[in-house]
Design a protein around this motif. Structure first.
Motif, PDB file in Angstrom:
ATOM      1  N   GLN A 199       0.914  -1.583  -0.121  1.00 16.32           N
ATOM      2  CA  GLN A 199       0.409   0.148   0.144  1.00 16.32           C
ATOM      3  C   GLN A 199       0.728   1.368   0.126  1.00 16.32           C
ATOM      4  O   GLN A 199       0.442   2.456  -0.699  1.00 16.32           O
ATOM      5  CB  GLN A 199      -0.933   0.164   1.037  1.00 16.32           C
ATOM      6  CG  GLN A 199      -2.247  -1.100   0.936  1.00 16.32           C
ATOM      7  CD  GLN A 199      -1.816  -2.104   1.284  1.00 16.32           C
ATOM      8  OE1 GLN A 199      -0.395  -2.480   2.004  1.00 16.32           O
ATOM      9  NE2 GLN A 199      -1.934  -3.402   0.757  1.00 16.32           N
ATOM     10  N   ARG A 200       2.037   1.025   0.771  1.00 14.94           N
ATOM     11  CA  ARG A 200       2.776   2.514   0.744  1.00 14.94           C
ATOM     12  C   ARG A 200       3.310   2.702  -0.546  1.00 14.94           C
ATOM     13  O   ARG A 200       3.756   3.681  -0.761  1.00 14.94           O
ATOM     14  CB  ARG A 200       3.861   2.187   1.569  1.00 14.94           C
ATOM     15  CG  ARG A 200       3.011   2.458   3.221  1.00 14.94           C
ATOM     16  CD  ARG A 200       3.864   2.330   4.114  1.00 14.94           C
ATOM     17  NE  ARG A 200       4.857   3.752   4.277  1.00 14.94           N
ATOM     18  CZ  ARG A 200       5.931   3.460   5.027  1.00 14.94           C
ATOM     19  NH1 ARG A 200       6.115   3.538   6.231  1.00 14.94           N
ATOM     20  NH2 ARG A 200       6.237   5.101   5.609  1.00 14.94           N
ATOM     21  N   ARG A 201       4.168   2.239  -0.670  1.00 16.95           N
ATOM     22  CA  ARG A 201       4.589   1.213  -2.602  1.00 16.95           C
ATOM     23  C   ARG A 201       3.519   2.471  -3.520  1.00 16.95           C
ATOM     24  O   ARG A 201       4.557   2.803  -4.740  1.00 16.95           O
ATOM     25  CB  ARG A 201       5.041  -0.078  -3.356  1.00 16.95           C
ATOM     26  CG  ARG A 201       5.925  -0.515  -2.184  1.00 16.95           C
ATOM     27  CD  ARG A 201       6.247  -2.122  -2.843  1.00 16.95           C
ATOM     28  NE  ARG A 201       7.148  -1.184  -3.959  1.00 16.95           N
ATOM     29  CZ  ARG A 201       6.742  -2.505  -5.412  1.00 16.95           C
ATOM     30  NH1 ARG A 201       6.204  -2.661  -5.091  1.00 16.95           N
ATOM     31  NH2 ARG A 201       8.072  -1.761  -6.236  1.00 16.95           N
ATOM     32  N   ILE A 202       2.235   1.928  -3.625  1.00 19.33           N
ATOM     33  CA  ILE A 202       1.221   1.939  -4.301  1.00 19.33           C
ATOM     34  C   ILE A 202       1.396   3.715  -4.092  1.00 19.33           C
ATOM     35  O   ILE A 202       1.070   4.859  -5.200  1.00 19.33           O
ATOM     36  CB  ILE A 202       0.124   1.954  -4.419  1.00 19.33           C
ATOM     37  CG1 ILE A 202       0.216   0.037  -4.408  1.00 19.33           C
ATOM     38  CG2 ILE A 202      -1.079   2.459  -5.103  1.00 19.33           C
ATOM     39  CD1 ILE A 202      -0.768  -0.908  -4.574  1.00 19.33           C
ATOM     40  N   ALA A 203       1.194   4.287  -2.786  1.00 12.33           N
ATOM     41  CA  ALA A 203       0.642   5.910  -3.078  1.00 12.33           C
ATOM     42  C   ALA A 203       1.755   6.181  -3.036  1.00 12.33           C
ATOM     43  O   ALA A 203       1.890   7.583  -3.535  1.00 12.33           O
ATOM     44  CB  ALA A 203       0.601   6.060  -1.187  1.00 12.33           C
ATOM     45  N   ARG A 204       3.454   6.170  -2.992  1.00 13.53           N
ATOM     46  CA  ARG A 204       4.395   6.551  -3.071  1.00 13.53           C
ATOM     47  C   ARG A 204       4.511   6.660  -4.870  1.00 13.53           C
ATOM     48  O   ARG A 204       4.798   7.546  -5.026  1.00 13.53           O
ATOM     49  CB  ARG A 204       5.589   6.063  -2.973  1.00 13.53           C
ATOM     50  CG  ARG A 204       6.901   6.830  -2.772  1.00 13.53           C
ATOM     51  CD  ARG A 204       8.524   6.055  -2.452  1.00 13.53           C
ATOM     52  NE  ARG A 204       8.329   4.593  -3.325  1.00 13.53           N
ATOM     53  CZ  ARG A 204      10.042   4.049  -3.295  1.00 13.53           C
ATOM     54  NH1 ARG A 204      10.272   4.416  -2.363  1.00 13.53           N
ATOM     55  NH2 ARG A 204       9.859   3.079  -4.260  1.00 13.53           N
ATOM     56  N   ALA A 205       3.980   5.516  -5.609  1.00 10.59           N
ATOM     57  CA  ALA A 205       4.545   5.887  -6.678  1.00 10.59           C
ATOM     58  C   ALA A 205       3.480   6.790  -7.801  1.00 10.59           C
ATOM     59  O   ALA A 205       3.801   7.958  -8.418  1.00 10.59           O
ATOM     60  CB  ALA A 205       3.895   4.199  -6.876  1.00 10.59           C
ATOM     61  N   LEU A 206       2.180   6.840  -6.995  1.00 10.29           N
ATOM     62  CA  LEU A 206       1.283   7.662  -7.448  1.00 10.29           C
ATOM     63  C   LEU A 206       1.381   9.490  -6.880  1.00 10.29           C
ATOM     64  O   LEU A 206       1.333  10.216  -7.794  1.00 10.29           O
ATOM     65  CB  LEU A 206       0.022   7.636  -6.444  1.00 10.29           C
ATOM     66  CG  LEU A 206      -1.524   6.001  -7.434  1.00 10.29           C
ATOM     67  CD1 LEU A 206      -2.105   5.708  -6.387  1.00 10.29           C
ATOM     68  CD2 LEU A 206      -1.823   7.033  -8.369  1.00 10.29           C
ATOM     69  N   ARG A 207       2.712   9.820  -5.596  1.00 10.57           N
ATOM     70  CA  ARG A 207       2.498  10.518  -5.498  1.00 10.57           C
ATOM     71  C   ARG A 207       3.780  11.787  -6.162  1.00 10.57           C
ATOM     72  O   ARG A 207       3.826  11.944  -6.657  1.00 10.57           O
ATOM     73  CB  ARG A 207       3.346  11.379  -3.957  1.00 10.57           C
ATOM     74  CG  ARG A 207       3.664  11.883  -3.383  1.00 10.57           C
ATOM     75  CD  ARG A 207       4.271  12.151  -1.591  1.00 10.57           C
ATOM     76  NE  ARG A 207       4.882  10.846  -1.575  1.00 10.57           N
ATOM     77  CZ  ARG A 207       4.820   9.739  -1.004  1.00 10.57           C
ATOM     78  NH1 ARG A 207       2.949   9.600  -0.666  1.00 10.57           N
ATOM     79  NH2 ARG A 207       5.616   9.318  -0.146  1.00 10.57           N
ATOM     80  N   HIS A 208       4.247  10.459  -6.786  1.00  9.14           N
ATOM     81  CA  HIS A 208       5.411  10.818  -7.614  1.00  9.14           C
ATOM     82  C   HIS A 208       5.153  10.978  -9.095  1.00  9.14           C
ATOM     83  O   HIS A 208       5.945  11.844  -9.538  1.00  9.14           O
ATOM     84  CB  HIS A 208       6.476   9.635  -7.740  1.00  9.14           C
ATOM     85  CG  HIS A 208       7.592   9.601  -8.984  1.00  9.14           C
ATOM     86  ND1 HIS A 208       8.186   9.130  -9.667  1.00  9.14           N
ATOM     87  CD2 HIS A 208       9.344  10.410  -8.762  1.00  9.14           C
ATOM     88  CE1 HIS A 208       8.879   9.533 -10.416  1.00  9.14           C
ATOM     89  NE2 HIS A 208       9.495  10.499 -10.044  1.00  9.14           N
ATOM     90  N   HIS A 209       4.639  10.117  -9.693  1.00 11.65           N
ATOM     91  CA  HIS A 209       3.808  10.161 -10.722  1.00 11.65           C
ATOM     92  C   HIS A 209       3.246  11.448 -11.125  1.00 11.65           C
ATOM     93  O   HIS A 209       3.314  12.617 -12.021  1.00 11.65           O
ATOM     94  CB  HIS A 209       2.444   9.194 -11.121  1.00 11.65           C
ATOM     95  CG  HIS A 209       1.965   9.235 -12.080  1.00 11.65           C
ATOM     96  ND1 HIS A 209       0.802   8.426 -12.746  1.00 11.65           N
ATOM     97  CD2 HIS A 209       2.611  10.339 -13.414  1.00 11.65           C
ATOM     98  CE1 HIS A 209       1.040   8.924 -14.180  1.00 11.65           C
ATOM     99  NE2 HIS A 209       1.400   9.758 -14.329  1.00 11.65           N
TER     100      HIS A 209
END
Length: 256
Positions: free
Chosen positions: A13-23
């Motif tokens: 879940q934190r990986r997904i949130a980080r990826a979206l934030r970076h995107h």
């Protein structure tokens, strides 16, 4: 046969949130600033040079983690590749990716935060066509020595896991062999970046999608801990007042 136990080091879940934030921060190919996204910009340049050197023919390609589009744009515009783009928010790297469909798969700064890295590499190999090429780049074990020391000083006598465990070259080579890649090669290079403040260093990591995704999130630094961190940063300043930080970039290359 007993099932292989997979340690849960990172939070999906934190990986997904980080990826979206970076995107969202990085924007698209037309908006991304190579200076702010210097790790991915440099990785894209390096991979394009490798493909050109190999005279790699256009083919269906899967790109993971190329959200600013530094790699996908040139592959489509200048080299005629068909590109499928994804990230941890759209692709589960620890599950099979279907039939062998891609002549090229590239992963940028994602594989170092999967719990089942041997399985992820095997799934990528299986998704390649015969004689397909896999390339991955991510930060290796020689990265962030200054920040590691600063964090240790900040926590004092009660240390917490705040920085990801990282992979070295021999370990990465062994994993590529275990996954069945042919003619695999693991090489690395280091990049030194100079910082005038600890806040700038931390902000740089977050802006490039390198924030923590540990499953067991450590407690926030106290005010005293933050003061110790800044004091530790100050002890590392060189004659020009800046601190040097190192990124070791591992490059994994293998064929099916």
């Amino acid at each position: 046969m007993a099932e292989r136990s997979i340690p849960r080091i990172f939070s999906r879940q934190r990986r997904i949130a980080r990826a979206l934030r970076h995107h969202n921060l990085a924007g698209t190919d037309a908006k991304a600033d190579p200076a702010e996204q210097f790790l991915r910009a440099q990785a894209a340049e390096d991979i394009l040079e490798r493909l050109d050197f190999m005279r790699f023919e256009p083919c269906p390609a899967l790109l993971i983690g190329d959200r600013p589009g530094f790699l996908g744009g040139p592959l489509i515009r200048d080299r005629g590749f068909g590109v499928w783009d994804g990230g941890p928010d759209t692709i589960d790297e620890e599950t099979p990716h279907g039939d062998a469909a891609f002549g090229l798969i590239v992963s940028l700064f994602t594989l170092d935060t999967v719990n089942d890295l041997p399985g992820a590499l095997l799934h990528y190999r299986n998704a390649l066509t015969q004689d397909g090429l896999f390339i991955a780049q991510f930060t290796g074990a020689g990265s962030l020595p200054a920040l590691r020391g600063i964090i240790q000083a900040a926590d004092g006598e009660t240390p917490h896991a705040r920085i990801h465990p990282q992979i070295d070259r021999p370990g990465a080579s062994g994993l590529m062999s275990r996954a069945g890649f042919a003619k695999h090669v693991v090489d690395s290079h280091t990049l030194t970046v100079r910082y005038s403040s600890l806040d700038t260093l931390v902000a740089d990591l977050r802006a490039q999608g390198l924030g923590s995704v540990l499953a067991d999130a450590p407690p926030p630094l106290t005010r005293a801990g933050r003061a110790r961190a800044r004091a530790a940063f100050d002890t590392l300043r060189e004659d020009d007042g800046k601190v040097s930080e190192t990124f070791e970039i591992l490059s994994l290359t293998g064929w099916r």
